[in-house]
Structure formats: structure tokens, C-alpha cells
Design a protein around this motif. Structure first.
Motif, short mmCIF file in Angstrom:
data_model
loop_
_atom_site.label_atom_id
_atom_site.label_comp_id
_atom_site.label_asym_id
_atom_site.label_seq_id
_atom_site.Cartn_x
_atom_site.Cartn_y
_atom_site.Cartn_z
N LEU A 25 0.83 -1.21 0.00
CA LEU A 25 0.00 0.00 0.00
C LEU A 25 0.86 1.25 0.00
N ALA A 26 1.93 1.25 -0.78
CA ALA A 26 2.82 2.41 -0.81
C ALA A 26 2.09 3.67 -1.24
N SER A 27 1.21 3.55 -2.24
CA SER A 27 0.52 4.73 -2.77
C SER A 27 -0.44 5.35 -1.77
N LEU A 28 -0.79 4.61 -0.73
CA LEU A 28 -1.62 5.18 0.33
C LEU A 28 -0.94 6.40 0.95
N VAL A 29 0.40 6.38 0.97
CA VAL A 29 1.17 7.49 1.54
C VAL A 29 1.72 8.40 0.44
N SER A 30 2.27 7.82 -0.61
CA SER A 30 3.04 8.60 -1.58
C SER A 30 2.17 9.40 -2.55
N TYR A 31 1.07 8.82 -3.03
CA TYR A 31 0.25 9.53 -4.01
C TYR A 31 -0.35 10.81 -3.42
N ALA A 33 0.91 12.59 -1.14
CA ALA A 33 2.02 13.53 -0.96
C ALA A 33 2.31 14.27 -2.27
N MET A 34 2.21 13.56 -3.40
CA MET A 34 2.41 14.20 -4.70
C MET A 34 1.32 15.24 -4.99
N LEU A 35 0.08 14.91 -4.64
CA LEU A 35 -1.00 15.86 -4.83
C LEU A 35 -0.83 17.07 -3.91
N ALA A 36 -0.32 16.82 -2.70
CA ALA A 36 -0.19 17.90 -1.71
C ALA A 36 0.83 18.96 -2.13
N VAL A 42 -2.60 13.20 -13.16
CA VAL A 42 -1.81 12.34 -14.04
C VAL A 42 -0.32 12.50 -13.76
N ALA A 43 0.14 13.74 -13.61
CA ALA A 43 1.55 13.99 -13.29
C ALA A 43 1.91 13.38 -11.94
N ALA A 44 1.00 13.47 -10.97
CA ALA A 44 1.24 12.86 -9.66
C ALA A 44 1.35 11.35 -9.79
N ASN A 45 0.51 10.76 -10.63
CA ASN A 45 0.50 9.30 -10.81
C ASN A 45 1.82 8.82 -11.41
N VAL A 46 2.26 9.44 -12.51
CA VAL A 46 3.48 8.97 -13.17
C VAL A 46 4.71 9.29 -12.32
N THR A 47 4.74 10.44 -11.66
CA THR A 47 5.87 10.79 -10.79
C THR A 47 5.95 9.84 -9.60
N ASN A 48 4.79 9.51 -9.06
CA ASN A 48 4.71 8.55 -7.96
C ASN A 48 5.25 7.19 -8.38
N GLY A 204 8.64 3.67 -19.13
CA GLY A 204 7.79 4.30 -20.13
C GLY A 204 7.41 5.72 -19.76
N PHE A 205 7.08 5.93 -18.47
CA PHE A 205 6.71 7.27 -18.02
C PHE A 205 7.90 8.23 -18.10
N ALA A 206 9.10 7.71 -17.77
CA ALA A 206 10.29 8.56 -17.81
C ALA A 206 10.57 9.07 -19.22
N VAL A 207 10.26 8.24 -20.22
CA VAL A 207 10.52 8.61 -21.61
C VAL A 207 9.38 9.46 -22.18
N PHE A 208 8.14 9.07 -21.88
CA PHE A 208 7.00 9.69 -22.57
C PHE A 208 6.07 10.49 -21.67
N GLY A 209 6.20 10.37 -20.34
CA GLY A 209 5.21 10.97 -19.44
C GLY A 209 5.68 12.25 -18.79
N PRO A 210 4.74 12.97 -18.13
CA PRO A 210 5.07 14.25 -17.47
C PRO A 210 5.66 14.05 -16.07
N VAL A 211 6.84 13.43 -16.00
CA VAL A 211 7.47 13.15 -14.70
C VAL A 211 8.10 14.43 -14.14
N HIS A 212 7.87 14.69 -12.86
CA HIS A 212 8.55 15.78 -12.15
C HIS A 212 9.70 15.14 -11.37
#
Length: 262
Positions: A25-31, A33-36, A42-48, A204-212
Motif C-alpha cells: 500500500l505504498a501509494s496510500l502514503v506517496s500519491y 504527498a504528490m497531490l499535496a 496524471v503527473a502525480a501518478n506517473v511521478t509517484n 515508459g513514463f520517464a521517456v514519454f510521461g510528465p514526470v517531475h
């Protein structure tokens, strides 16, 4: 980014690494945090997803004692390619389609997985009793059990690459039921297989997605520490207690996502 946000992401990474390696359940904490820190969904999802590679690295290293032996190696050889293809497919879906498609069904999938974790020992005993009653030569007809596990692994890999939140609970429920092994050994398998699915999606996200990248790196650093500590924490918890904690956390995430979706 402010120093407060930097420290918050590092702390979120440690918490996510522990939650991910112990309960999936890592995303319970990390996702959240990205929104915060102000990222769009979508950017929070791929960065997470990119940041959680650190959780996978730490938890796999920490799970080495539970991954030893020919049985675990055979399971990894069989299921790793399936998880890899599933994760790549999910990442492609996310990059090509809107991310909202899963939002209304995800809470029910996670809640169902939490129930499966709770009842998996009982279900497994029922399956074993059924096999013992089968006539000689009927094992081939029962091979659909193994096929269903492989199909389920692919589906969870797709979901993990596409959205991710709760994918660890789903995969742990599947492995606990399919293998009938100790929960901590099924959890070690989950750490590897989910890590494979997430990692190929992250590429895939690193190459094509909006990663922060700065938030992803900060989260990843914390995740390595938390992921490494998680398996050691899990070893000290009785299986029934661990199963209950994971299930309750899964129900909490299901309710949280349900409220967001509806």
C-alpha cells in the motif's frame, strides 16, 4: 520546492516504502504527498510510479531470506515475465487513454482483495481438500487454477502500470491464494513482481510521461530506506495479525478512493 516540501517527500518516501513492502500500500502514503505539493493527478501518478522504484529496490533486498529456495525461484521465473508485460501494457494504456477509467471500480477491487487476504487460508484449505478428493488423473483438468493465477497476475500488472493504488494488495491476495504459502513469503514474491511491473511502467513514463524529477528522486530516496526496513518489521508480526493489518489498510484505501470517485 520549499525545504518543508523536501522533508515531507522524504518522510512520505520512508512511510511509503514501509507500507509498500509490508502491505502493498505504498501509494496510500506517496500519491497524496504528490497531490499535496501541487501536482495534477496524471503527473502525480506517473511521478509517484517513478519514485516507488526505490520502494521496490529496498523491499526486494530486505526480502532476500523469504526469496531463497527452488520453489520461490520457480515462481519468479514463471510469473516475472507476465508481470513485466502487464506493467508495460498498463503504462501504455495510461499514456494513450484518460486516467479516469478505473476510478469508479478501483475501490471495489481493493476491498475485494482485502477480503481475499483475510479469508485466503480458509479458501486455500478448501482448494487443497478439493484436490485430495479428485480422482487420479484429474490434475490436468485442475490446471485452470494455475492458468487463472497467471491471467490474474497479468491483470494486476496492467492495473499496476495504469493506476497503481492498491495494486500490491491485489497481487498479495492473488499470490496468497495461488501459492498457499506463508503470507510473508507471498509478500516477498509480491515485492519482486510488483517491482517489475512498476519499473517497466516507470521507464515508459520517464521517456514519454510528465514526470517531475525532483519529487520523484526525493520520494525514491525515502522509499529505499522504508522498503528495506519493511520486511524486517513484517517478520516480527504474527501472520494472523499481519493479515488483519493489511486487510484493514486495504479497506481504508478502498473507502478513501470510493469517496474521491463518487
Amino acid at each position: 520546492m520549499t525545504w518543508t516540501e523536501v522533508l515531507a517527500l522524504l518522510a512520505a518516501g520512508v512511510g511509503a516504502g514501509i507500507c509498500g513492502s509490508v502491505a502493498g500500500l505504498a501509494s496510500l502514503v506517496s500519491y497524496p504527498a504528490m497531490l499535496a505539493i501541487g501536482l495534477a493527478p496524471v503527473a502525480a501518478n506517473v511521478t509517484n510510479t517513478v519514485g516507488l522504484i526505490g520502494s521496490s529496490l529496498g523491499s526486494v533486498v530486505g526480502s532476500r531470506p523469504e526469496l531463497r529456495g527452488p520453489v520461490q525461484r520457480h515462481r519468479l521465473l514463471e510469473l516475472t515475465p507476465i508481470a513485466l508485460v502487464g506493467g508495460a501494457s498498463g503504462a501504455a494504456l495510461l499514456l494513450l487513454t484518460p486516467a479516469g477509467g478505473f476510478q469508479k471500480v478501483v475501490p471495489f477491487l481493493i476491498a475485494g482483495s482485502a477480503v481475499l487476504i483475510l479469508v485466503s487460508p480458509r479458501l486455500r484449505r478448501a482448494l487443497d481438500a478439493r484436490r485430495r478428493r479428485m480422482p487420479r488423473g484429474a490434475e490436468e483438468r485442475d490446471a485452470r487454477t494455475h492458468l487463472s493465477a497467471r491471467v490474474g497476475m497479468f491483470a494486476v500488472g496492467v492495473y499496476g502500470g495504469y493506476f497503481g493504488a492498491g495494486a500490491g494488495v491485489m497481487m498479495l491476495a492473488l499470490l496468497a491464494l495461488a501459492t498457499g504459502d506463508l503470507l510473508i513469503r507471498a509478500n516477498a514474491l509480491k515485492n519482486v513482481l510488483l517491482g517489475v511491473a512498476n519499473s517497466v511502467a516507470a521507464v515508459g513514463f520517464a521517456v514519454f510521461g510528465p514526470v517531475h524529477w525532483l519529487p520523484a528522486v526525493l520520494l525514491g530516496v525515502g522509499c529505499v530506506a522504508g522498503g528495506y526496513a519493511g520486511p524486517a518489521i513484517a517478520r516480527g508480526v504474527p501472520p494472523a495479525v499481519l493479515r488483519t493489518v493489511i486487510a484493514l489498510a486495504g479497506f481504508y484505501l478502498a473507502v478513501d478512493l470510493f469517496l474521491d470517485a463518487y
